[in-house]
Design a protein around this motif. Sequence first.
Motif, PDB file in Angstrom:
ATOM      1  N   VAL A   1      13.743  38.184  14.727  1.00 28.13           N
ATOM      2  CA  VAL A   1      12.560  38.976  14.384  1.00 28.13           C
ATOM      3  C   VAL A   1      11.309  38.336  14.958  1.00 28.13           C
ATOM      4  O   VAL A   1      10.459  39.020  15.549  1.00 28.13           O
ATOM      5  CB  VAL A   1      12.432  39.122  12.855  1.00 28.13           C
ATOM      6  N   ALA A   2      11.178  37.024  14.809  1.00 22.88           N
ATOM      7  CA  ALA A   2      10.004  36.323  15.334  1.00 22.88           C
ATOM      8  C   ALA A   2       9.891  36.496  16.836  1.00 22.88           C
ATOM      9  O   ALA A   2       8.798  36.722  17.375  1.00 22.88           O
ATOM     10  CB  ALA A   2      10.080  34.848  14.969  1.00 22.88           C
ATOM     11  N   GLY A   3      11.010  36.414  17.528  1.00 19.05           N
ATOM     12  CA  GLY A   3      10.979  36.573  18.976  1.00 19.05           C
ATOM     13  C   GLY A   3      10.509  37.945  19.404  1.00 19.05           C
ATOM     14  O   GLY A   3       9.721  38.087  20.353  1.00 19.05           O
TER      15      GLY A   3
ATOM     16  N   VAL B   1       8.603  40.008  17.624  1.00 17.58           N
ATOM     17  CA  VAL B   1       7.182  40.137  17.266  1.00 17.58           C
ATOM     18  C   VAL B   1       6.321  39.437  18.295  1.00 17.58           C
ATOM     19  O   VAL B   1       5.299  39.975  18.752  1.00 17.58           O
ATOM     20  CB  VAL B   1       6.928  39.569  15.855  1.00 17.58           C
ATOM     21  N   GLU B   2       6.698  38.245  18.676  1.00 17.60           N
ATOM     22  CA  GLU B   2       5.917  37.486  19.659  1.00 17.60           C
ATOM     23  C   GLU B   2       5.874  38.212  20.998  1.00 17.60           C
ATOM     24  O   GLU B   2       4.810  38.310  21.633  1.00 17.60           O
ATOM     25  CB  GLU B   2       6.515  36.090  19.820  1.00 17.60           C
ATOM     26  N   ALA B   3       7.000  38.728  21.439  1.00 14.87           N
ATOM     27  CA  ALA B   3       7.038  39.449  22.706  1.00 14.87           C
ATOM     28  C   ALA B   3       6.174  40.699  22.654  1.00 14.87           C
ATOM     29  O   ALA B   3       5.440  41.020  23.607  1.00 14.87           O
ATOM     30  CB  ALA B   3       8.477  39.817  23.053  1.00 14.87           C
ATOM     31  N   LEU B   4       6.235  41.402  21.544  1.00 12.28           N
ATOM     32  CA  LEU B   4       5.455  42.626  21.404  1.00 12.28           C
ATOM     33  C   LEU B   4       3.964  42.332  21.383  1.00 12.28           C
ATOM     34  O   LEU B   4       3.169  42.993  22.061  1.00 12.28           O
ATOM     35  CB  LEU B   4       5.867  43.325  20.107  1.00 12.28           C
ATOM     36  N   ALA B   5       3.563  41.336  20.616  1.00 14.37           N
ATOM     37  CA  ALA B   5       2.146  41.011  20.489  1.00 14.37           C
ATOM     38  C   ALA B   5       1.556  40.518  21.801  1.00 14.37           C
ATOM     39  O   ALA B   5       0.369  40.703  22.066  1.00 14.37           O
ATOM     40  CB  ALA B   5       1.944  39.949  19.407  1.00 14.37           C
ATOM     41  N   ARG B   6       2.364  39.914  22.631  1.00  9.70           N
ATOM     42  CA  ARG B   6       1.863  39.387  23.903  1.00  9.70           C
ATOM     43  C   ARG B   6       2.038  40.361  25.052  1.00  9.70           C
ATOM     44  O   ARG B   6       1.802  40.014  26.208  1.00  9.70           O
ATOM     45  CB  ARG B   6       2.561  38.057  24.209  1.00  9.70           C
TER      46      ARG B   6
ATOM     47  N   ALA C   1       6.523  34.093   7.633  1.00  9.20           N
ATOM     48  CA  ALA C   1       5.110  33.713   7.698  1.00  9.20           C
ATOM     49  C   ALA C   1       4.960  32.303   8.248  1.00  9.20           C
ATOM     50  O   ALA C   1       4.055  32.028   9.059  1.00  9.20           O
ATOM     51  CB  ALA C   1       4.468  33.821   6.318  1.00  9.20           C
ATOM     52  N   ARG C   2       5.819  31.390   7.833  1.00  6.00           N
ATOM     53  CA  ARG C   2       5.778  30.026   8.371  1.00  6.00           C
ATOM     54  C   ARG C   2       6.104  30.025   9.862  1.00  6.00           C
ATOM     55  O   ARG C   2       5.466  29.325  10.646  1.00  6.00           O
ATOM     56  CB  ARG C   2       6.766  29.132   7.623  1.00  6.00           C
ATOM     57  N   ARG C   3       7.083  30.812  10.237  1.00  2.08           N
ATOM     58  CA  ARG C   3       7.510  30.837  11.639  1.00  2.08           C
ATOM     59  C   ARG C   3       6.460  31.462  12.540  1.00  2.08           C
ATOM     60  O   ARG C   3       6.233  30.998  13.672  1.00  2.08           O
ATOM     61  CB  ARG C   3       8.825  31.611  11.744  1.00  2.08           C
ATOM     62  N   LEU C   4       5.777  32.501  12.071  1.00  3.30           N
ATOM     63  CA  LEU C   4       4.830  33.232  12.906  1.00  3.30           C
ATOM     64  C   LEU C   4       3.384  32.782  12.734  1.00  3.30           C
ATOM     65  O   LEU C   4       2.562  32.966  13.631  1.00  3.30           O
ATOM     66  CB  LEU C   4       4.925  34.732  12.609  1.00  3.30           C
ATOM     67  N   GLY C   5       3.047  32.245  11.577  1.00  3.21           N
ATOM     68  CA  GLY C   5       1.668  31.825  11.340  1.00  3.21           C
ATOM     69  C   GLY C   5       0.719  32.969  11.061  1.00  3.21           C
ATOM     70  O   GLY C   5      -0.494  32.832  11.238  1.00  3.21           O
TER      71      GLY C   5
END
Length: 376
Positions: free
Chosen positions: A133-135, A137-142, A200-204
């Motif tokens: 999930v974190a991966g 989200v990070e790809a989408l946000a960037r 939340a910890r993983r994504l900040g």
Amino acid sequence: MAHVNRTNGGANLLALRSHNTALVLDLLRGAGAEGISRLELAERTGLTPQAVSKITARLREEGLAVEAGHRASTGGKRRTVLRLVPEAGHAVGAHLDRDALRTVLVDLAGTVVAERCAALDLGAGAEAVVEAVAGEVEALARGVRGGGGAGAAGVAAEPLSALLGVGVALPGPLDHSRGVLHRVTGFPEWDGFPLRDALARRLGVPVVVDKDTNAAALGLAVAGERGAFAYLHLGTGLGAGLVIDGAVHRGARTGAGEFGHQVVQLDGPPCGCGDRGCVEALCLAAVARGDLAEAARVLGIAAGNLVALLDIDVVLLGGRTIATAPDAFLRGVAAVLDERARRAGEEPVPVRAAPGEVADGAAQLVLGPLFGRADA
């Protein structure tokens, strides 16, 4: 992606969530591109013109509102109208199904500006799922293109910290208030896992977790669905999202809506929840053998129980199994509800296909409070 004038990413925007500011923001959002004048804002919120001027000045400073021209007045000078700047903030919605993950990036108006789809194994373990999930989200946000869905083409990359937050929707039961999962049907190993805090910890960034059906129901309410309604989601499982008096009904222990596990056949087939003859087990079994008419009939019987219990105004159907044959399910469910209404001498409750996706509603778990949606 436009940036709000802020030093701590989404944190400052979330700090604007005073009641009065939320009232103004919600009216700005509802006014769309045409905008709304300060006088109209004062009239519709009950705030003084001075208070509205102060709030809108702050919103303009934060980049959340801009002037959108003028409107003719019945007397005196023309009124300046303001509009929301949708691109001033973004949230991510994530739908974790048992075998798939869909993430969307939405602006303040709730418009999806980018999305991604990927395979997911909900039984792969907490660490693997959180990382997946974190991966995404990070790809989408960037603004990275990839996976099975559309990337954020044409949208400038934005630091993850600038997101308002991430809304996560997945099968229940779970504790929405604490973001802790319970015994997800078929995946008992998730029982007690603090998904909200782990992500939340993983994504900040802030994370909100809710059931997929509640998120979808919230998205429908925000999009304008009125009255009391039930959203029935048939995909890899079956659940319901309930909106009563304009708010998502989660129950005292956030466990409302476990619609799929009402028993309608005492000697029926075993269900993954441990009971026998649950609506979910009967529906999915009928779908598996290709008998969509029977699946729709069973779903209609369960929907009729819900209508009788809560006296709701409309039943909305969604989920990927519904999407494969929407007409068959709409006809089948409506036929059962019509027959029950005829016997009772009442008008039948309408049945419609639900627009939108669960992931879109998951993003509203984050955006809702900004616009005064306390039930989010």
